[in-house]
Scaffold this motif. Structure first.
Motif, PDB file in Angstrom:
ATOM      1  N   VAL A 105       0.667  -1.155  -0.476  1.00 53.19           N
ATOM      2  CA  VAL A 105       0.274   0.259   0.135  1.00 53.19           C
ATOM      3  C   VAL A 105       0.654   1.307  -0.248  1.00 53.19           C
ATOM      4  N   VAL A 106       0.934   1.991  -1.217  1.00 52.10           N
ATOM      5  CA  VAL A 106       1.889   3.398  -1.439  1.00 52.10           C
ATOM      6  C   VAL A 106       0.803   4.626  -0.668  1.00 52.10           C
ATOM      7  N   SER A 107       0.012   4.123  -0.714  1.00 56.12           N
ATOM      8  CA  SER A 107      -0.972   5.973  -0.040  1.00 56.12           C
ATOM      9  C   SER A 107      -2.672   4.866   0.312  1.00 56.12           C
ATOM     10  N   ALA A 108      -2.671   5.378   1.291  1.00 56.59           N
ATOM     11  CA  ALA A 108      -3.976   5.222   1.907  1.00 56.59           C
ATOM     12  C   ALA A 108      -4.732   6.078   1.897  1.00 56.59           C
ATOM     13  N   SER A 109      -5.709   6.698   1.365  1.00 51.97           N
ATOM     14  CA  SER A 109      -6.846   7.783   1.787  1.00 51.97           C
ATOM     15  C   SER A 109      -8.517   6.951   1.776  1.00 51.97           C
ATOM     16  N   LEU A 110      -8.486   7.200   3.665  1.00 49.42           N
ATOM     17  CA  LEU A 110      -9.453   6.488   4.433  1.00 49.42           C
ATOM     18  C   LEU A 110     -10.664   7.571   4.124  1.00 49.42           C
ATOM     19  N   VAL A 111     -12.209   7.500   3.995  1.00 50.70           N
ATOM     20  CA  VAL A 111     -13.059   8.438   3.857  1.00 50.70           C
ATOM     21  C   VAL A 111     -13.879   8.169   4.284  1.00 50.70           C
ATOM     22  N   CYS A 112     -14.574   9.003   5.427  1.00 47.65           N
ATOM     23  CA  CYS A 112     -16.264   8.428   6.036  1.00 47.65           C
ATOM     24  C   CYS A 112     -15.760   7.208   6.321  1.00 47.65           C
ATOM     25  N   THR A 113     -14.854   7.220   7.887  1.00 46.35           N
ATOM     26  CA  THR A 113     -14.526   5.965   8.063  1.00 46.35           C
ATOM     27  C   THR A 113     -14.596   5.664   9.428  1.00 46.35           C
ATOM     28  N   GLY A 114     -13.012   4.903  10.093  1.00 47.57           N
ATOM     29  CA  GLY A 114     -12.742   5.053  11.152  1.00 47.57           C
ATOM     30  C   GLY A 114     -12.772   3.581  11.924  1.00 47.57           C
ATOM     31  N   ALA A 115     -11.815   4.234  12.300  1.00 47.16           N
ATOM     32  CA  ALA A 115     -10.908   2.288  12.887  1.00 47.16           C
ATOM     33  C   ALA A 115     -11.986   1.424  13.730  1.00 47.16           C
ATOM     34  N   ARG A 116     -12.572   2.697  14.527  1.00 47.64           N
ATOM     35  CA  ARG A 116     -14.352   0.910  14.448  1.00 47.64           C
ATOM     36  C   ARG A 116     -15.484   2.389  14.300  1.00 47.64           C
ATOM     37  N   ILE A 117     -15.326   1.745  13.752  1.00 47.80           N
ATOM     38  CA  ILE A 117     -17.518   2.231  13.001  1.00 47.80           C
ATOM     39  C   ILE A 117     -18.565   2.506  13.471  1.00 47.80           C
ATOM     40  N   GLY A 118     -19.128   2.985  14.776  1.00 46.05           N
ATOM     41  CA  GLY A 118     -20.696   2.568  15.513  1.00 46.05           C
ATOM     42  C   GLY A 118     -20.316   1.963  16.236  1.00 46.05           C
ATOM     43  N   THR A 119     -21.318   0.669  17.026  1.00 42.28           N
ATOM     44  CA  THR A 119     -21.143  -0.063  17.970  1.00 42.28           C
ATOM     45  C   THR A 119     -21.044  -1.062  17.198  1.00 42.28           C
ATOM     46  N   PRO A 120     -21.004  -2.222  18.636  1.00 42.65           N
ATOM     47  CA  PRO A 120     -21.506  -4.124  17.804  1.00 42.65           C
ATOM     48  C   PRO A 120     -22.740  -4.052  17.494  1.00 42.65           C
ATOM     49  N   GLY A 121     -22.902  -3.662  19.004  1.00 43.74           N
ATOM     50  CA  GLY A 121     -25.091  -3.623  19.538  1.00 43.74           C
ATOM     51  C   GLY A 121     -26.111  -3.244  17.991  1.00 43.74           C
ATOM     52  N   GLY A 122     -25.229  -2.157  17.615  1.00 42.84           N
ATOM     53  CA  GLY A 122     -26.209  -1.083  16.993  1.00 42.84           C
ATOM     54  C   GLY A 122     -25.657  -2.265  15.081  1.00 42.84           C
ATOM     55  N   TRP A 123     -24.679  -2.444  14.901  1.00 39.19           N
ATOM     56  CA  TRP A 123     -24.636  -3.237  13.548  1.00 39.19           C
ATOM     57  C   TRP A 123     -25.424  -4.526  13.574  1.00 39.19           C
ATOM     58  N   LEU A 124     -25.728  -5.201  14.345  1.00 43.04           N
ATOM     59  CA  LEU A 124     -25.859  -6.521  14.722  1.00 43.04           C
ATOM     60  C   LEU A 124     -27.367  -6.403  14.679  1.00 43.04           C
ATOM     61  N   GLU A 125     -27.712  -5.457  15.249  1.00 41.83           N
ATOM     62  CA  GLU A 125     -29.553  -5.077  14.964  1.00 41.83           C
ATOM     63  C   GLU A 125     -30.111  -4.272  13.897  1.00 41.83           C
ATOM     64  N   ARG A 126     -29.101  -3.643  13.274  1.00 43.78           N
ATOM     65  CA  ARG A 126     -29.022  -3.670  11.738  1.00 43.78           C
ATOM     66  C   ARG A 126     -29.416  -4.749  11.133  1.00 43.78           C
ATOM     67  N   ALA A 127     -28.246  -5.814  10.952  1.00 42.61           N
ATOM     68  CA  ALA A 127     -28.112  -6.789  10.716  1.00 42.61           C
ATOM     69  C   ALA A 127     -29.364  -8.275  10.719  1.00 42.61           C
ATOM     70  N   ASP A 128     -30.080  -7.971  11.992  1.00 42.25           N
ATOM     71  CA  ASP A 128     -31.139  -9.112  11.987  1.00 42.25           C
ATOM     72  C   ASP A 128     -32.143  -7.527  11.787  1.00 42.25           C
ATOM     73  N   LEU A 129     -32.565  -6.433  11.189  1.00 43.43           N
ATOM     74  CA  LEU A 129     -33.349  -6.212  10.831  1.00 43.43           C
ATOM     75  C   LEU A 129     -33.526  -6.617   9.251  1.00 43.43           C
ATOM     76  N   VAL A 130     -32.610  -6.625   8.632  1.00 38.34           N
ATOM     77  CA  VAL A 130     -32.282  -6.306   7.625  1.00 38.34           C
ATOM     78  C   VAL A 130     -32.845  -8.142   6.809  1.00 38.34           C
ATOM     79  N   ARG A 131     -32.735  -8.764   7.587  1.00 32.89           N
ATOM     80  CA  ARG A 131     -32.688 -10.376   7.265  1.00 32.89           C
ATOM     81  C   ARG A 131     -34.468 -10.564   7.482  1.00 32.89           C
ATOM     82  N   ALA A 132     -34.911  -9.492   8.549  1.00 35.95           N
ATOM     83  CA  ALA A 132     -36.201  -9.816   8.270  1.00 35.95           C
ATOM     84  C   ALA A 132     -36.993  -8.928   7.459  1.00 35.95           C
ATOM     85  N   HIS A 133     -36.295  -8.234   7.462  1.00 37.57           N
ATOM     86  CA  HIS A 133     -37.644  -7.382   6.582  1.00 37.57           C
ATOM     87  C   HIS A 133     -36.551  -6.269   5.017  1.00 37.57           C
ATOM     88  N   GLY A 134     -35.614  -7.202   4.521  1.00 40.40           N
ATOM     89  CA  GLY A 134     -35.107  -6.839   3.937  1.00 40.40           C
ATOM     90  C   GLY A 134     -34.269  -5.046   3.842  1.00 40.40           C
TER      91      GLY A 134
END
Length: 280
Positions: A105-134
Motif C-alpha cells: 500500500v503506497v498510500s491510503a486515502s480513508l474516507v468517511c470511516t474510522g478505526a471503529r465504526i458505530g457499535t457492535p450492538g448497533g450493527w448486529l441490530e441492523r443485520a437482524d433488521l435487514v434479514r427480517a425485512h430486507g
C-alpha cells in the motif's frame, strides 16, 4: 472477489477504490474516477451481495478477510504496490490493508470511516433488521446518513437513484457486512500503520464524524486529516472532483511523507491550519 476496471490507461500507477455499505463501487466512485483516471489505472471491488459481487452462498466475513480478498484480487490482476482509497467499510478495509500489507500500500486515502465504526450492538441490530425485512428497511436511515443537505437539494434525482439501488443489494450480503463491522476495531493498532494515510471527513457526517477521522490521522505513523465542507458520508458521490483532487495529491506526495500528522479544514489545495502531532 474480482476487480472491476473503472478507467485509466495501462502503465499508470494503480489506484484501488472501495465502496461503502449498501452501494456498488461503480455507483459510488464513477464520477471521481473520471478525474483519477488521468493519473492512475483505477480498479474497484464490491462487497458481498453488492454490485458485481454476487456470492451463491454468502458466508461469515470479517474486515480482515475482506482485506485479504482485495489483496488477492489485486495481485491476480496487477501485481505490485498500489494506492488505495475507500469509503466507510471500504475505508476500514483500506486501514486493515495498510496494517497487514504495508509494502504493497503506497498510500491510503480513508474516507468517511474510522478505526471503529458505530457499535457492535448497533450493527448486529441492523443485520437482524435487514434479514427480517430486507434492505428496504434501511433506505430511510441511509438517506439521513449519506447526504449533506446541499446534496439532497442540488442533486435530488441522483440521490433517489442511489437510494433505489440499495434495494438491489442482497440482504444476506448486507447483513454479513454489518456483522463484520460489529467485530472491527483497530483503535489499539493505529500506531502500527506505516503507509501515509489521508483521513477525509465529511463536515455533516453523523455516521463517522470528523473526530473519528481525527483519531485515525493522529494515531497512524503518518496521517493527515481533511474535513470537507458540504459533505456527509459519501464524499465520492457528493463532491467527486474535490475528493479526487485530495486523493491524487495525497498519492503524489506519499513517497515524501514525513511521518507527522496534520489537520487541514479548508479542503484541497489549501495550505491550511496545520497541527503537528509527535509520535514519540
Amino acid at each position: 472477489m474480482s476487480l472491476v476496471r473503472l478507467g485509466g490507461a495501462a502503465g499508470r500507477p494503480v489506484m484501488v477504490v472501495g465502496p461503502s455499505l449498501g452501494t456498488s463501487v461503480v455507483e459510488l466512485w464513477s464520477a471521481s474516477v473520471s478525474w483519477l483516471a488521468e493519473d492512475f489505472q483505477v480498479f474497484g471491488w464490491d462487497l458481498p451481495g453488492h454490485g458485481q459481487h454476487r456470492p451463491t452462498q454468502p458466508s461469515a466475513i470479517t474486515i480482515s478477510s475482506l482485506a485479504a480478498d482485495v489483496r488477492g484480487a489485486v495481485e491476480r490482476v496487477v501485481p505490485g504496490p498500489f494506492h488505495y482509497a475507500g469509503v466507510s467499510v471500504g475505508g476500514a478495509v483500506g486501514l486493515q490493508l495498510a496494517l497487514d500489507a504495508p509494502s504493497l500500500v503506497v498510500s491510503a486515502s480513508l474516507v468517511c470511516t474510522g478505526a471503529r465504526i458505530g457499535t457492535p450492538g448497533g450493527w448486529l441490530e441492523r443485520a437482524d433488521l435487514v434479514r427480517a425485512h430486507g434492505t428496504r428497511a434501511v433506505v430511510a436511515g441511509s438517506r439521513d446518513r449519506w447526504f449533506a443537505p446541499s446534496t439532497s437539494l442540488t442533486g435530488p434525482d441522483r440521490v433517489e437513484r442511489l437510494l433505489a439501488s440499495l434495494l438491489d443489494v442482497d440482504e444476506e450480503g448486507y447483513a454479513a457486512v454489518c456483522e463484520a463491522l460489529a467485530g472491527f476495531d483497530l483503535r489499539d493498532r493505529l500506531a502500527e500503520v506505516a503507509p501515509p494515510v489521508l483521513a477525509v471527513a465529511g463536515e455533516h457526517d453523523v455516521a463517522t464524524p470528523p473526530d473519528t477521522l481525527a483519531e485515525v490521522a493522529r494515531g497512524v505513523r503518518s496521517g493527515r486529516l481533511v474535513v470537507m465542507p458540504d459533505v456527509a458520508h459519501l464524499a465520492p458521490f457528493e463532491a467527486p472532483r474535490r475528493l479526487a483532487d485530495l486523493v491524487r495529491q495525497h498519492a503524489r506526495t506519499a513517497v515524501g511523507a514525513t511521518g507527522s500528522s496534520s489537520v487541514d479544514h479548508r479542503g484541497p489545495g489549501a495550505q491550511g491550519l496545520q497541527a503537528a502531532v509527535s509520535h514519540g
